[in-house]
Design an enzyme around this catalytic site. Structure first.
Site, PDB file in Angstrom:
ATOM      1  N   GLY A 167      -5.680  19.607 -42.163  1.00 36.69           N
ATOM      2  CA  GLY A 167      -6.859  19.418 -42.694  1.00 36.69           C
ATOM      3  C   GLY A 167      -7.017  20.474 -44.028  1.00 36.69           C
ATOM      4  O   GLY A 167      -8.216  21.072 -44.203  1.00 36.69           O
ATOM      5  N   ALA A 168      -6.090  20.923 -44.332  1.00 41.76           N
ATOM      6  CA  ALA A 168      -5.802  22.263 -45.212  1.00 41.76           C
ATOM      7  C   ALA A 168      -6.444  22.081 -46.594  1.00 41.76           C
ATOM      8  O   ALA A 168      -6.850  22.907 -47.332  1.00 41.76           O
ATOM      9  CB  ALA A 168      -4.548  22.755 -45.232  1.00 41.76           C
ATOM     10  N   GLY A 184      -9.489  20.522 -47.305  1.00 39.40           N
ATOM     11  CA  GLY A 184     -10.829  20.446 -47.047  1.00 39.40           C
ATOM     12  C   GLY A 184     -11.469  21.951 -47.316  1.00 39.40           C
ATOM     13  O   GLY A 184     -10.733  22.709 -47.637  1.00 39.40           O
ATOM     14  N   GLY A 185     -12.969  21.795 -47.141  1.00 41.62           N
ATOM     15  CA  GLY A 185     -13.666  22.954 -47.399  1.00 41.62           C
ATOM     16  C   GLY A 185     -13.146  24.130 -46.435  1.00 41.62           C
ATOM     17  O   GLY A 185     -12.957  25.339 -46.662  1.00 41.62           O
ATOM     18  N   ILE A 186     -13.259  23.824 -44.964  1.00 40.29           N
ATOM     19  CA  ILE A 186     -12.689  24.709 -43.954  1.00 40.29           C
ATOM     20  C   ILE A 186     -11.394  24.982 -44.285  1.00 40.29           C
ATOM     21  O   ILE A 186     -11.058  26.214 -44.175  1.00 40.29           O
ATOM     22  CB  ILE A 186     -13.154  23.929 -42.650  1.00 40.29           C
ATOM     23  CG1 ILE A 186     -14.530  23.912 -42.263  1.00 40.29           C
ATOM     24  CG2 ILE A 186     -12.647  25.040 -41.562  1.00 40.29           C
ATOM     25  CD1 ILE A 186     -15.047  23.053 -41.280  1.00 40.29           C
ATOM     26  N   ARG A 215     -23.874  16.210 -35.330  1.00 39.80           N
ATOM     27  CA  ARG A 215     -22.267  16.334 -35.089  1.00 39.80           C
ATOM     28  C   ARG A 215     -21.391  15.163 -34.200  1.00 39.80           C
ATOM     29  O   ARG A 215     -20.548  14.647 -34.594  1.00 39.80           O
ATOM     30  CB  ARG A 215     -21.894  17.504 -34.162  1.00 39.80           C
ATOM     31  CG  ARG A 215     -22.113  19.123 -35.011  1.00 39.80           C
ATOM     32  CD  ARG A 215     -21.513  20.052 -34.197  1.00 39.80           C
ATOM     33  NE  ARG A 215     -21.655  21.239 -34.984  1.00 39.80           N
ATOM     34  CZ  ARG A 215     -22.700  22.140 -34.506  1.00 39.80           C
ATOM     35  NH1 ARG A 215     -23.590  21.966 -34.030  1.00 39.80           N
ATOM     36  NH2 ARG A 215     -22.811  23.228 -35.440  1.00 39.80           N
ATOM     37  N   ASN A 226     -15.332  18.699 -35.519  1.00 38.22           N
ATOM     38  CA  ASN A 226     -16.401  18.282 -34.705  1.00 38.22           C
ATOM     39  C   ASN A 226     -16.665  16.553 -34.531  1.00 38.22           C
ATOM     40  O   ASN A 226     -15.922  15.975 -35.272  1.00 38.22           O
ATOM     41  CB  ASN A 226     -17.642  18.823 -35.439  1.00 38.22           C
ATOM     42  CG  ASN A 226     -17.948  19.852 -35.206  1.00 38.22           C
ATOM     43  OD1 ASN A 226     -18.167  20.557 -34.168  1.00 38.22           O
ATOM     44  ND2 ASN A 226     -18.419  20.770 -36.290  1.00 38.22           N
ATOM     45  N   ASP A 240     -20.419  30.041 -33.670  1.00 41.09           N
ATOM     46  CA  ASP A 240     -21.604  30.503 -32.939  1.00 41.09           C
ATOM     47  C   ASP A 240     -21.746  31.813 -32.453  1.00 41.09           C
ATOM     48  O   ASP A 240     -22.764  32.575 -32.601  1.00 41.09           O
ATOM     49  CB  ASP A 240     -21.565  29.597 -31.557  1.00 41.09           C
ATOM     50  CG  ASP A 240     -21.524  28.088 -31.762  1.00 41.09           C
ATOM     51  OD1 ASP A 240     -22.247  27.450 -32.659  1.00 41.09           O
ATOM     52  OD2 ASP A 240     -20.891  27.229 -30.940  1.00 41.09           O
ATOM     53  N   ARG A 253     -22.563  33.638 -35.798  1.00 45.21           N
ATOM     54  CA  ARG A 253     -23.934  33.485 -36.519  1.00 45.21           C
ATOM     55  C   ARG A 253     -24.681  34.388 -35.499  1.00 45.21           C
ATOM     56  O   ARG A 253     -25.917  34.911 -36.024  1.00 45.21           O
ATOM     57  CB  ARG A 253     -24.288  32.148 -36.331  1.00 45.21           C
ATOM     58  CG  ARG A 253     -23.572  31.112 -37.285  1.00 45.21           C
ATOM     59  CD  ARG A 253     -23.831  29.619 -36.973  1.00 45.21           C
ATOM     60  NE  ARG A 253     -23.608  28.921 -38.438  1.00 45.21           N
ATOM     61  CZ  ARG A 253     -23.260  27.793 -38.115  1.00 45.21           C
ATOM     62  NH1 ARG A 253     -23.083  26.846 -37.158  1.00 45.21           N
ATOM     63  NH2 ARG A 253     -23.096  27.017 -39.070  1.00 45.21           N
ATOM     64  N   HIS A 269     -20.226  23.434 -28.150  1.00 45.27           N
ATOM     65  CA  HIS A 269     -20.511  23.717 -29.493  1.00 45.27           C
ATOM     66  C   HIS A 269     -21.489  22.951 -30.291  1.00 45.27           C
ATOM     67  O   HIS A 269     -21.328  22.341 -31.409  1.00 45.27           O
ATOM     68  CB  HIS A 269     -19.008  23.669 -30.206  1.00 45.27           C
ATOM     69  CG  HIS A 269     -18.990  24.050 -31.549  1.00 45.27           C
ATOM     70  ND1 HIS A 269     -19.689  25.458 -32.120  1.00 45.27           N
ATOM     71  CD2 HIS A 269     -18.489  23.584 -32.837  1.00 45.27           C
ATOM     72  CE1 HIS A 269     -19.233  25.418 -33.492  1.00 45.27           C
ATOM     73  NE2 HIS A 269     -18.633  24.257 -33.815  1.00 45.27           N
TER      74      HIS A 269
END
Length: 312
Positions: free
Chosen positions: A7-8, A10-12, A87, A119, A150, A153, A177
């Protein structure tokens, strides 16, 4: 040490790949995979950064070439949240993506440690476990739901509120999560005390921080950069532990003794085989104990949804 990011593009995934390229130990390999045709180009782009980390990118339906010889696999593939979604609305799309990718991991690098970022993590980790179990390669010490966002944050919000340096604060976060299943153990932060109101407000803010970002981005995405940082922190901790560093502790969502639920996020001592020891969650305050008891039904339902998805 070889790390694969699925998933490289994508944004994350791109943020995570950038951080790993700059921070993995010298001599590491980084492998990027995404269905999107841009992925080999993301790898070329990152390859121009002068660090001793070899990088390659792969695209298309087949993740096998990216997975060959991987020690750590981080999965961030899937669709992102939009305003009004929670989610669990992501489940229908992302469940199939995680199932497919974990089947490929089971075939190609069954001994790798797997970090699930996609997610809803409460559910996608259960999907991954059932897929690995069906393939006969499940090791509960090597499958993690990445809940580090989490923790970072919580550290940030507590430091802001109390006028501390963020690096001085480490808040353990247990449970799951999403929403009410996220439980920061504010009573266990050394040298900091909170009023009851502060605890209630902070807990709520930490639980809803993802929504805060989704709304602030006004339909343009969800938390990608902070999640990239969180996933990099977890991935780098895992790499250090796999290479023999002692005393590496991170919270993550893993299968444990089932005292609270089959999967549960708690502090873990990491080692050469993944989870070395599931550490005690310690003594909870009355507020935390109440919140823990109140979340378990939700958490168990999330887990059952994942198990049923694979076994239906």
């Amino acid at each position: 040490m070889k790390v694969a990011v699925l998933g490289a593009a994508g944004g994350i995934g791109q943020a995570l790949a950038l951080l790993l390229k700059t921070q993995l130990p010298s001599g590491s390999e980084l492998s990027l995979y995404d269905i999107a045709p841009v992925t080999p180009g993301v790898a070329v782009d990152l390859s121009h950064i002068p660090t001793a980390v070899k990088i390659k990118g792969f695209s298309g339906e087949d993740a096998t070439p990216a997975l060959e010889g991987a020690d750590v696999v981080l999965i961030s593939a899937g669709v992102a949240r939009k305003p009004g979604m929670d989610r669990s609305d992501l489940f229908n799309v992302n469940a199939g993506i995680v199932k497919n990718l974990v089947q490929q991991v089971a075939k190609t690098c069954p001994k790798a440690c797997i970090g699930i970022i996609t997610n809803p993590v409460n559910t996608t980790v259960a999907i991954a476990a059932e897929v690995l179990k069906k393939a006969g390669v499940y090791d509960k010490n090597k499958l993690f739901g990445v809940t580090t966002l989490d923790i970072i944050r919580s550290n940030t919000f507590v430091a802001e509120l109390k006028g501390k340096q963020p690096g001085e604060v480490e808040v353990p976060v247990i449970g799951g999560h999403s929403g009410v299943t996220i439980l920061p153990l504010l009573s266990q932060v050394p040298g900091v005390s909170f009023t009851e109101q502060e605890v209630a407000d902070l807990t709520k803010r930490i639980q809803n921080a993802g929504t805060e970002v989704v709304e602030a981005k006004a339909g343009g995405g969800s938390a990608t950069l902070s999640m990239g940082q969180a996933a990099a922190r977890f991935g780098l901790s895992l790499v250090r532990a796999l290479q023999g560093e002692q005393g590496v502790v991170e919270c993550a969502y893993v299968e444990g003794d089932g005292q609270y639920a089959r999967f549960f996020s708690q502090p873990l001592l990491l080692g050469k085989n993944g989870v070395e020891e599931r550490k005690s969650i310690g003594t909870l305050s009355a507020f935390e104990q109440n919140a823990l008891e109140g979340m378990l039904d939700t958490l168990k339902k999330d887990i059952a949804l994942g198990e049923e998805f694979v076994n239906k």
